[in-house]
Design an enzyme around this catalytic site. Sequence first.
Site, short mmCIF file in Angstrom:
data_model
loop_
_atom_site.label_atom_id
_atom_site.label_comp_id
_atom_site.label_asym_id
_atom_site.label_seq_id
_atom_site.Cartn_x
_atom_site.Cartn_y
_atom_site.Cartn_z
N ARG A 1 -8.74 -0.09 4.52
CA ARG A 1 -7.77 0.86 3.96
C ARG A 1 -6.47 0.14 3.60
NH1 ARG A 1 -6.01 5.10 7.74
NH2 ARG A 1 -4.65 5.32 5.96
N CYS B 1 -4.31 12.79 12.79
CA CYS B 1 -5.09 11.57 12.68
C CYS B 1 -5.00 10.88 14.02
CB CYS B 1 -4.59 10.69 11.54
SG CYS B 1 -3.01 9.96 11.86
N LYS C 1 0.84 -1.20 0.00
CA LYS C 1 0.00 0.00 0.00
C LYS C 1 0.88 1.26 0.00
CE LYS C 1 -1.76 1.58 4.06
NZ LYS C 1 -1.38 2.98 4.29
N ASN C 2 1.84 1.31 0.92
CA ASN C 2 2.60 2.56 1.07
C ASN C 2 3.51 2.83 -0.12
OD1 ASN C 2 1.32 3.00 3.46
ND2 ASN C 2 3.06 2.50 4.77
N ASP D 1 4.44 0.23 12.12
CA ASP D 1 3.22 -0.35 11.54
C ASP D 1 3.02 -1.83 11.90
OD1 ASP D 1 2.64 2.09 10.44
OD2 ASP D 1 3.09 1.54 8.37
N ARG E 1 0.98 14.61 13.45
CA ARG E 1 1.52 14.45 12.10
C ARG E 1 1.63 15.74 11.30
NH1 ARG E 1 -0.67 8.72 9.87
NH2 ARG E 1 1.31 8.76 8.78
C1 UD1 Z 1 4.68 6.58 6.46
C2 UD1 Z 1 3.71 5.45 6.26
C3 UD1 Z 1 3.10 5.02 7.59
C4 UD1 Z 1 4.21 4.70 8.60
C5 UD1 Z 1 5.18 5.87 8.70
C6 UD1 Z 1 6.37 5.57 9.59
C7 UD1 Z 1 2.86 5.91 4.04
C8 UD1 Z 1 1.71 6.28 3.18
N1 UD1 Z 1 2.66 5.87 5.36
O1 UD1 Z 1 3.91 7.69 6.95
O2 UD1 Z 1 2.31 3.84 7.37
O3 UD1 Z 1 3.62 4.46 9.86
O4 UD1 Z 1 5.69 6.20 7.39
O5 UD1 Z 1 7.04 4.43 9.15
O6 UD1 Z 1 3.93 5.58 3.55
N2 UD1 Z 1 6.69 14.17 11.06
C9 UD1 Z 1 6.83 15.50 11.41
N3 UD1 Z 1 6.84 16.44 10.42
C10 UD1 Z 1 6.73 16.10 9.09
C11 UD1 Z 1 6.59 14.74 8.74
C12 UD1 Z 1 6.58 13.79 9.76
O7 UD1 Z 1 6.94 15.84 12.59
O8 UD1 Z 1 6.75 16.99 8.23
C13 UD1 Z 1 6.64 13.14 12.13
C14 UD1 Z 1 5.29 12.41 12.16
O9 UD1 Z 1 4.32 13.14 12.88
C15 UD1 Z 1 5.67 11.10 12.80
C16 UD1 Z 1 7.08 10.85 12.27
O10 UD1 Z 1 7.58 12.13 11.84
O11 UD1 Z 1 5.69 11.22 14.19
C17 UD1 Z 1 7.16 9.86 11.13
O12 UD1 Z 1 6.43 10.34 10.04
P1 UD1 Z 1 6.76 9.97 8.52
O13 UD1 Z 1 8.00 9.14 8.45
O14 UD1 Z 1 6.70 11.22 7.73
O15 UD1 Z 1 5.53 9.06 8.16
P2 UD1 Z 1 4.54 9.16 6.93
O16 UD1 Z 1 5.31 9.35 5.67
O17 UD1 Z 1 3.43 10.10 7.23
#
Ligand code: UD1
Length: 422
Positions: free
Chosen positions: A400, A118, A22-23, A308, A123
């Site tokens: 999802r 969420c 999915k990701n 995850d 996030r």
């Molecule tokens: C992706 C995955 C999700 C997985 C996560 C961590 C997808 C669609 N989703 O989510 O399933 O759980 O990686 O492996 O690929 N953060 C910030 N600022 C930002 C971006 C992130 O503070 O601009 C924080 C987030 O709140 C979180 C952490 O960084 O606490 C990790 O987030 P991130 O690695 O960005 O995850 P996603 O890409 O959203």
Amino acid sequence: MDQIMVTGNGPLSGQVPIAGAKNACLTLMPATLLSEEPLTLTNAPRLSDIRTMTTLLQSLGVEVTSLQGGKVLAMASHGTITPVADYDIVRKMRASNLVLGPLLARLGHAVVSLPGGCAIGARPMDIHIDALTALGAEIDLREGYLHATTKGGLRGAVHEMRFASVGATENFLMAATLAKGTSVLKNAAREPEIVDLATCLRKMGAQIAGDGTGTIEIQGVDRLHGATHPVVTDRIELGTYMLAPAICGGEVECLGGRIDLVAAFCEKLDAAGVSVTETPRGLTVAQKNGRIRAVDVVTEPFPGFPTDLQAQMMALLCTADGVSVLEERIFENRFMHAPELMRMGARIEVQGGTARVTGVDRLKGAPVMATDLRASVSLILAGLAAQGETVVSRVYHLDRGYERVEEKLSAIGAKIERVSGK
Ligand code: UD1
């Protein structure tokens, strides 16, 4: 609303086919915006999140054709592209923010709704914004939308992220493929889905090196062309099905499974008393000798233990011999499955980002509520080994990220059915 009913039914055996990730698919789909030529993805998973991304891309003007029941997605962005990602779609799925980098690269401007928080945490988007700003974008927040523009297009740059965010790495990578000059991303995320994206972008003509390490180098090119790409195996679906025989006993072969996708997870399974063997077609999993042993788990960016899989691992440890400590370091609020597992008789104490799980002999079936995607499947796994019936409600979370979960589990001997709600 649909519910899933699970009855503890003893050992499992057989084979489970693991779908495309999915990701990975959610970042490969927006990559189509980078070229006017078609991008075709094979091995796509059939999930509601993929349908949400399809709707978003269509709203931007991308033609998306779903073939072979959704396993193949043929996309073309040759027409006029509207660079506005609307709140009504983005709020349903945070990964919608992955259109920001490609839209900026293709058109030099984009308006993308902020996703909002969420259930598992706030996030924010600051790391994405900093990364794209480094490439020359100017980004302001107005009325809940990020308005991003460039003066004369994106320019290559060296940028170090404050945290190895998966989504920000993907946005930077896609944007930098068409930027002028060379870009270097330091403290980049190393997840297999990023390597899959880079592999697909290279097929489209991008020049990228270092994906899968903490430093990615991208040499910008003038244009990208079409490609066909198979989506990498879903390591989270893989880990989830590997836990089914670990929890219930028996032996299950996960078709398409690869150790390198789940190495840190396999180390914990080994320590808990679960054997994982490579086969020509995937991975075979079985309990080594009876009761599972307690293990401690800390979630980390790849190659560490994935956040995850934390909820599903907790379901296993609820009946382990001894006390396990699970530390969640990626998301601040990701133990919502704990009170639901406690309704089934689990002994769990949560304090901040740490959960202490004291193993009990057996869980008991109960009505429980899914709170997020991975929490929902952890309740199903727990129900498979519990005494009596477990009814999981709010299974739209499950849809999802898991395709045909009840069919896949029934095929290996689980007693599970979906009851359609009104
Ligand atoms: C992706 C995955 C999700 C997985 C996560 C961590 C997808 C669609 N989703 O989510 O399933 O759980 O990686 O492996 O690929 N953060 C910030 N600022 C930002 C971006 C992130 O503070 O601009 C924080 C987030 O709140 C979180 C952490 O960084 O606490 C990790 O987030 P991130 O690695 O960005 O995850 P996603 O890409 O959203």
